[in-house]
Design a protein around this motif. Structure first.
Motif, short mmCIF file in Angstrom:
data_model
loop_
_atom_site.label_atom_id
_atom_site.label_comp_id
_atom_site.label_asym_id
_atom_site.label_seq_id
_atom_site.Cartn_x
_atom_site.Cartn_y
_atom_site.Cartn_z
N ALA A 75 -60.91 14.75 3.16
CA ALA A 75 -59.49 14.57 2.90
C ALA A 75 -58.68 15.21 4.01
N VAL A 76 -57.60 14.52 4.42
CA VAL A 76 -56.69 15.04 5.43
C VAL A 76 -55.27 14.70 5.00
N PRO A 77 -54.27 15.49 5.43
CA PRO A 77 -52.88 15.13 5.16
C PRO A 77 -52.55 13.78 5.78
N ALA A 78 -51.83 12.93 5.05
CA ALA A 78 -51.47 11.61 5.55
C ALA A 78 -50.33 11.06 4.71
N GLU A 79 -49.66 10.05 5.22
CA GLU A 79 -48.57 9.41 4.49
C GLU A 79 -49.09 8.17 3.77
N VAL A 80 -48.64 7.99 2.54
CA VAL A 80 -48.96 6.76 1.81
C VAL A 80 -48.12 5.64 2.41
N GLY A 81 -48.78 4.61 2.91
CA GLY A 81 -48.09 3.57 3.64
C GLY A 81 -47.66 2.39 2.80
N VAL A 82 -47.35 2.61 1.55
CA VAL A 82 -46.98 1.51 0.66
C VAL A 82 -45.91 2.01 -0.31
N GLU A 83 -45.02 1.11 -0.71
CA GLU A 83 -44.01 1.41 -1.72
C GLU A 83 -44.37 0.69 -3.00
N ALA A 84 -44.12 1.35 -4.10
CA ALA A 84 -44.46 0.75 -5.40
C ALA A 84 -43.39 -0.26 -5.81
N PRO A 85 -43.80 -1.45 -6.20
CA PRO A 85 -42.82 -2.38 -6.78
C PRO A 85 -42.39 -1.88 -8.16
N GLU A 86 -41.38 -2.50 -8.70
CA GLU A 86 -40.94 -2.15 -10.05
C GLU A 86 -42.09 -2.36 -11.03
N PRO A 87 -42.36 -1.38 -11.87
CA PRO A 87 -43.50 -1.54 -12.79
C PRO A 87 -43.20 -2.55 -13.88
N PRO A 88 -44.24 -3.16 -14.44
CA PRO A 88 -44.05 -3.99 -15.63
C PRO A 88 -43.56 -3.13 -16.79
N THR A 89 -43.03 -3.77 -17.78
CA THR A 89 -42.64 -3.04 -18.98
C THR A 89 -43.89 -2.64 -19.77
N TRP A 90 -43.69 -1.73 -20.71
CA TRP A 90 -44.80 -1.32 -21.56
C TRP A 90 -45.37 -2.51 -22.32
N ASP A 91 -44.50 -3.35 -22.86
CA ASP A 91 -44.98 -4.51 -23.63
C ASP A 91 -45.77 -5.47 -22.74
N GLU A 92 -45.29 -5.71 -21.52
CA GLU A 92 -46.03 -6.58 -20.60
C GLU A 92 -47.39 -5.99 -20.27
N ALA A 93 -47.43 -4.68 -20.02
CA ALA A 93 -48.70 -4.03 -19.69
C ALA A 93 -49.65 -4.03 -20.89
N GLU A 94 -49.10 -3.87 -22.08
CA GLU A 94 -49.94 -3.87 -23.28
C GLU A 94 -50.56 -5.24 -23.50
N ARG A 95 -49.78 -6.30 -23.31
CA ARG A 95 -50.33 -7.64 -23.46
C ARG A 95 -51.39 -7.92 -22.39
N ALA A 96 -51.14 -7.46 -21.16
CA ALA A 96 -52.11 -7.66 -20.09
C ALA A 96 -53.42 -6.94 -20.39
N ALA A 97 -53.33 -5.72 -20.91
CA ALA A 97 -54.54 -4.97 -21.26
C ALA A 97 -55.30 -5.64 -22.39
N ASP A 98 -54.57 -6.18 -23.36
CA ASP A 98 -55.22 -6.89 -24.47
C ASP A 98 -56.00 -8.10 -23.95
N ARG A 99 -55.41 -8.82 -22.98
CA ARG A 99 -56.11 -9.97 -22.41
C ARG A 99 -57.36 -9.53 -21.65
N GLN A 100 -57.24 -8.42 -20.92
CA GLN A 100 -58.41 -7.93 -20.19
C GLN A 100 -59.52 -7.50 -21.14
N LEU A 101 -59.18 -6.82 -22.22
CA LEU A 101 -60.20 -6.40 -23.17
C LEU A 101 -60.86 -7.61 -23.81
N ALA A 102 -60.08 -8.62 -24.18
CA ALA A 102 -60.66 -9.84 -24.76
C ALA A 102 -61.59 -10.52 -23.77
N SER A 103 -61.21 -10.52 -22.49
CA SER A 103 -62.06 -11.11 -21.46
C SER A 103 -63.37 -10.35 -21.32
#
Length: 248
Positions: A75-103
């Motif tokens: 590990a060395v000091p470094a800059e993260v070279g990416v910006e985070a986009p706006e996160p999904p809502t909790w409901d969107e993330a919950e539905r996505a996780a449910d689909r992944q678990l079903a898969s």
């Protein structure tokens, strides 16, 4: 003066069998590094249930070495070279996780006990992150996540090795699902930062997006936010796919 610390990673903290989970290793190093943003390069597989050494080096370097002194991750000091986009809502993330678990129930994952995304690991033995496609934002994979209290320290917050673990598997899944990265890829480099603490028992949104794919290299962004949208952790990871074997 260089300082060292002996450690052994528990046998259940694995991605591939016998190999320590990359994000966990990165978090161990980040916790010791004297920098808010850290890049971890993986040079060889870090074994579990084996005596290892963490050693400080020059210019803020921190390394995990095996018993013979070979550097496995640095590990060395470094800059993260990416910006985070706006996160999904909790409901969107919950539905996505449910689909992944079903898969995963229909098509069991190749590593069902993965420390990051194994769906049925015992509390405290893994994160159970389940990133699935976000219907309204096809460029993202996301999952709703309430960290087990067994993962936290006495103050209820997750230690760096757990937070950095949350920056690992989602990137692999977005590489495979969106970037068509083949199975068997490994985390070669992970750069991350943690601006806010992550508390067990509270709602969080894990999400990941593809940055670039060329040949055997896949670069992804991964973030962890509160359910209200505050950024807790951000990472940029390089995954390397195995070489194709040709008959001959």
């Amino acid at each position: 003066m260089t300082s060292t610390e002996n450690l052994t990673i528990a046998p259940y903290v694995t991605g591939y069998p016998g190999v320590a989970f990359g994000g966990y290793v990165a978090g161990l190093l980040a916790a010791r590094a004297d920098a808010k943003e850290v890049r971890v390069d993986f040079r060889a597989a870090v074994p579990v249930a084996t005596g290892l050494v963490i050693a400080d080096g020059p210019d803020g370097e921190v390394a995990i070495r095996d018993g013979a002194g070979a550097g496995l991750a640095v590990a060395v000091p470094a800059e993260v070279g990416v910006e985070a986009p706006e996160p999904p809502t909790w409901d969107e993330a919950e539905r996505a996780a449910d689909r992944q678990l079903a898969s995963l129930r229909r098509n069991p994952p190749p590593i069902p006990d993965c420390y990051g995304c194994g769906p049925d690991v015992l509390p405290g033995r893994g994160l159970k992150l389940l990133p699935g496609r976000v219907e309204s934002r096809p460029e993202l994979l996301a999952g709703a996540w309430v960290p087990d209290r067994e993962l936290a320290g006495p103050d209820g917050t997750l230690p760096p090795e757990i937070v950095w673990s949350a920056l690992d598997c989602p990137g692999g899944w977005v590489g495979m699902r969106i970037g068509r990265m083949p199975e068997g890829a490994v985390t070669a480099r992970l750069t991350g930062t943690q601006p806010l603490p992550v508390r067990a028992g509270e709602r969080h949104v894990s999400y990941a997006w593809l940055l670039h794919r060329e040949g055997r290299k896949t670069t992804v962004g991964v973030a962890l936010a509160t359910a209200e949208g505050e950024l807790c952790a951000l990472g940029e990871a390089l995954w390397i796919s195995p070489r194709e074997h040709t008959a001959g």
